[in-house]
Write an enzyme that holds these catalytic residues in place. Structure first.
Site, mmCIF file in Angstrom:
data_model
loop_
_atom_site.group_PDB
_atom_site.id
_atom_site.type_symbol
_atom_site.label_atom_id
_atom_site.label_comp_id
_atom_site.label_asym_id
_atom_site.label_seq_id
_atom_site.Cartn_x
_atom_site.Cartn_y
_atom_site.Cartn_z
ATOM 1 N N LYS A 1 30.734 50.801 23.849
ATOM 2 C CA LYS A 1 30.422 51.504 24.981
ATOM 3 C C LYS A 1 29.220 50.724 25.663
ATOM 4 O O LYS A 1 28.304 50.158 25.239
ATOM 5 C CB LYS A 1 29.482 52.683 24.425
ATOM 6 C CG LYS A 1 28.914 53.689 25.413
ATOM 7 C CD LYS A 1 28.492 54.920 24.816
ATOM 8 C CE LYS A 1 27.677 55.872 25.665
ATOM 9 N NZ LYS A 1 27.339 57.045 24.714
ATOM 10 N N VAL B 1 33.507 53.187 28.336
ATOM 11 C CA VAL B 1 33.826 53.056 26.621
ATOM 12 C C VAL B 1 35.132 52.367 26.613
ATOM 13 O O VAL B 1 36.198 52.612 27.533
ATOM 14 C CB VAL B 1 33.980 54.357 26.071
ATOM 15 C CG1 VAL B 1 34.100 54.241 24.593
ATOM 16 C CG2 VAL B 1 32.785 55.080 26.241
ATOM 17 N N GLY C 1 37.231 55.779 28.119
ATOM 18 C CA GLY C 1 36.384 56.935 28.602
ATOM 19 C C GLY C 1 34.968 56.297 29.479
ATOM 20 O O GLY C 1 34.767 55.471 29.925
ATOM 21 N N ASP D 1 24.431 67.539 24.763
ATOM 22 C CA ASP D 1 25.762 67.444 25.809
ATOM 23 C C ASP D 1 26.834 68.022 24.968
ATOM 24 O O ASP D 1 27.660 67.196 24.844
ATOM 25 C CB ASP D 1 25.670 66.155 26.125
ATOM 26 C CG ASP D 1 26.619 66.019 27.598
ATOM 27 O OD1 ASP D 1 26.997 67.054 28.146
ATOM 28 O OD2 ASP D 1 26.864 64.892 27.829
#
Lengths: 289, 394
Positions: free
Chosen positions: B67, B52, B45, B168
């Protein structure tokens, strides 16, 4: 953001005991006496305070920066990174962590230059030798050394709650608040949880203002022995401070302080002669433009 | 540091810095482990501030998500968003919030200019909700949808009561383990909030939240906002549990507000007192005379009347009237049959990870033909693309 102190890294990783401090500072204490070490710490706390006031950050940022500074040097010798560089780095990081925003690079460096020049020139006759790149690099080491433990619990919040509980006592809060500020110049923030520090400072403020709240303290379910320990350490600070002539003593202490092997071309603390041809000062002034 | 200033640095000062760094290279960093203790397996990701990876601890074999902290703006030093995420995750410890295990770094060497890279290390979660929803083979029963929403609201209740806004919310940031435990993730935009005093309103940035999940108050320029911004996102996600793709896929802020008005009714001071004071209220073109049709439009996909009622309360225009997480959790939707039921059994049929990042693009394709007509464009009839297989991580 409130959070729970008892689950925090502050409680779990960063409450040390006296032996820890002694052990970690061992190498510096080969060179400096305990008292000299404390005086240097007072001096750099004052430097952080002066920087913070000049930058107009709130007290919480200054307090956080001061504790970061202490955490770094409790794990490292003074010779690892020049405290003159670590101090503004702590302010820079603390301002971000405490949501006071990013201090602009040029403003940070020019403030360091101004503060050194106006308030600390007796110790640093030359210009502030570091540039922003040093600060940003130093920030990494600070973060790593603290294991990214960023959230601190200061004594201010419990203090406000206690005073609120006692009753409308603005003077008392004001005085105790000042004692908490002063306590940042001792090791208590590394050794005791914030509510105990708050109580000790509140107790001292009661004594100073001759307010009798014995019955209020008597009803607390806290370890009064700890409160007295903190009180003793803050009283020791006042004793030390009273007889501490910074202007006279600091230049010699800085000269004696363990330093990085590598120094700016002319170590500020020993700096003599004109700074006009000093390349580091040129760089520094070009930064602020 | 920018390179132009570093060129006019005196050689002595460069060598000083060099020497300091040489000294530091010998440092032993006992408090922050090296990331090499994990073996990277795959990229899974792209977060707000970095990539990630799926990775495995070389000794314990524990699988984690790494991350990477991107250092984009060097002037800022260590990014404030990363500091916030670290700080917030160290504070939040809850079953429905992703667990930060530790922070690792790379070694500072001459090759990276003595700049270590930091990694946040998380417990690995097998799926994200966007990935699951984009796979037609994954079917959620009503009880399972309730379980997803209940956990999501539980997580929001926890972070909001800790005075944190996520900012978010979107399906891709909702992780689900193979055991069916939901975790709110990606706190890269999150921040602490305070209840503002009337004399001194907060001035938070309104440039947060992915457009499709952005609530009307942010689109209209509100800077003194709070938990309701996350509740709007929860509503969008809840609807998506049935529609299987985001319900309002605007292409600009103006377009997004048009889509919102077409679904939730015209934005006006009658339904939302005070909206006229928001910065962009008069600057943007807001559709007039639109009737609220949340229930009637979603009824095509959502048969359960309690679900429709909760959706209606989540997708409320006025943030002051929007339902909060506590009341949402008490809604009849969660307390009538079929009761929320565990996801583990359904997920056990899918032994492969599903992440949005790895899924083929599903959304815009469906959207384009009906750009101006929200509500009808959703991936209601899964196209061929929706049924395709995903790249697999395992």
């Amino acid at each position: 953001m409130a959070g729970n102190f008892w689950q925090s890294s502050h409680f779990q990783q960063w409450l040390l005991d006296r032996q820890d401090l002694q052990r970690e500072r061992h190498s510096d204490l080969q060179v400096l006496t305990e008292e000299e070490y404390q005086k240097l710490m007072i001096y750099f706390s004052n430097f952080i305070q002066a920087l913070g006031e000049q930058l107009k950050v709130k007290q919480q940022v200054i307090a956080t920066a001061t504790v970061y500074f202490k955490r770094f040097y409790v794990r490292n010798s003074l010779k690892c990174i020049d405290p003159l560089l670590m101090a503004p780095t702590c302010i820079f990081l603390a301002s971000k962590v405490e949501e006071f925003g990013v201090i602009s690079n040029s403003r940070l460096i020019s403030t360091c230059q101004t503060v050194v020049k106006n308030k600390f020139s007796y110790a640093y006759p030359q210009e502030f030798p570091y540039r922003i790149s040093h600060v940003l690099e130093c920030e990494f080491f600070l973060l790593e050394m603290m294991d990214c433990c960023l959230v601190l619990y200061h004594a201010y919040r419990p203090l406000v709650q206690y005073v609120h509980d006692i009753g409308p006592e603005d003077n008392l809060l004001h005085m105790a608040w000042k004692v908490v500020n002063d306590s940042l110049r001792t090791d208590v923030c590394l050794l005791y949880p914030p509510h105990q520090i708050a109580l000790a400072c509140l107790h001292m403020a009661c004594v100073i203002l001759q307010k009798d709240y014995k019955h209020w303290f008597a009803e607390l379910n806290v370890d009064m022995e700890k409160i007295l320990e903190i009180t003793r350490q803050i009283l020791n600070l006042y004793d030390l401070w009273k007889n501490f002539d910074e202007k006279k003593e600091i230049p010699a202490l800085l000269a004696k302080m363990p330093k990085p092997k590598a120094q700016p071309s002319r170590p500020p603390s020993q700096g003599a002669g004109s700074s006009q041809n000093d390349p580091t000062s040129q760089t520094a002034s070009s930064q602020s433009s | 540091m920018n390179t132009s200033t570093s060129t006019n640095v005196s050689s002595s000062s460069v060598s000083h810095a060099q020497q300091v760094m040489n000294k530091l290279e010998d440092f032993d960093f006992p408090y922050c482990d090296e990331v090499t203790k994990y073996e990277k397996l795959a990229k899974i990701g792209q977060g707000t501030f970095g990539e990630v990876f799926k990775a495995k601890h070389r000794q314990t074999k524990k699988v984690v998500a790494l991350k990477k902290v991107l250092m984009e703006n060097e002037k800022e030093g260590f990014p404030i968003t990363a500091l916030r995420e670290i700080k917030i995750l160290q504070l939040l410890n809850h079953e429905n919030v992703v667990n930060l295990i530790e922070i690792c770094r790379t070694k500072a060497t001459p090759f990276n200019r003595y700049k270590a890279t930091f990694y946040l290390v998380f417990d690995f979660c097998e799926h994200d909700l966007a990935g699951l929803l984009s796979n037609v083979n994954v079917k959620f029963s009503l009880g399972e949808i309730k379980k997803v929403m209940q956990q999501l609201l539980n997580g929001l209740y926890f972070i909001h009561s800790n005075k944190i806004l996520h900012r978010d919310m979107k399906a891709a940031n909702i992780l689900i383990t193979k055991n069916g435990v939901l975790k709110l993730a990606d706190f890269g935009l999150a921040r602490a909030f305070s209840i503002s005093k009337t004399s001194q309103p907060n001035r938070y940035t309104n440039r947060v939240v992915t457009l499709w999940y952005r609530p009307p108050e942010l689109l209209l320029g509100e800077r003194n906002y709070g938990p309701p911004v996350d509740m709007w996102g929860a509503g969008c996600i809840m609807a998506e549990m049935w529609t299987r793709s985001p319900i309002m896929q605007g292409s600009t802020e103006q377009h997004q507000l048009t889509l919102i008005s077409q679904l939730c009714g015209s934005i006006s001071p009658e339904t939302w007192p005070g909206v006229e004071k928001l910065e962009f209220y008069n600057k943007l073109d807001l559709p007039k005379g639109q009737k609220r049709k949340v229930k009637e439009r979603l009824r095509a996909y959502v048969k359960d009347p309690y679900a429709l009622d909760l959706l209606d309360k989540l997708l409320t225009l006025d943030p002051n009237k929007r339902i909060d997480s506590d009341n949402a959790l008490n809604h009849d939707f969660f307390w009538t049959d079929p009761m929320p039921c565990e996801l583990a059994k359904m997920l056990s049929q899918h032994t492969q990870s599903m992440f949005e990042y790895l899924a083929p693009p599903r959304r815009r394709v469906v959207q384009q033909p009906h750009a101006g007509q929200p509500g009808h464009q959703k991936g209601m009839q899964p196209s061929a693309a929706d049924g395709q297989y995903h790249d697999r991580v395992f």
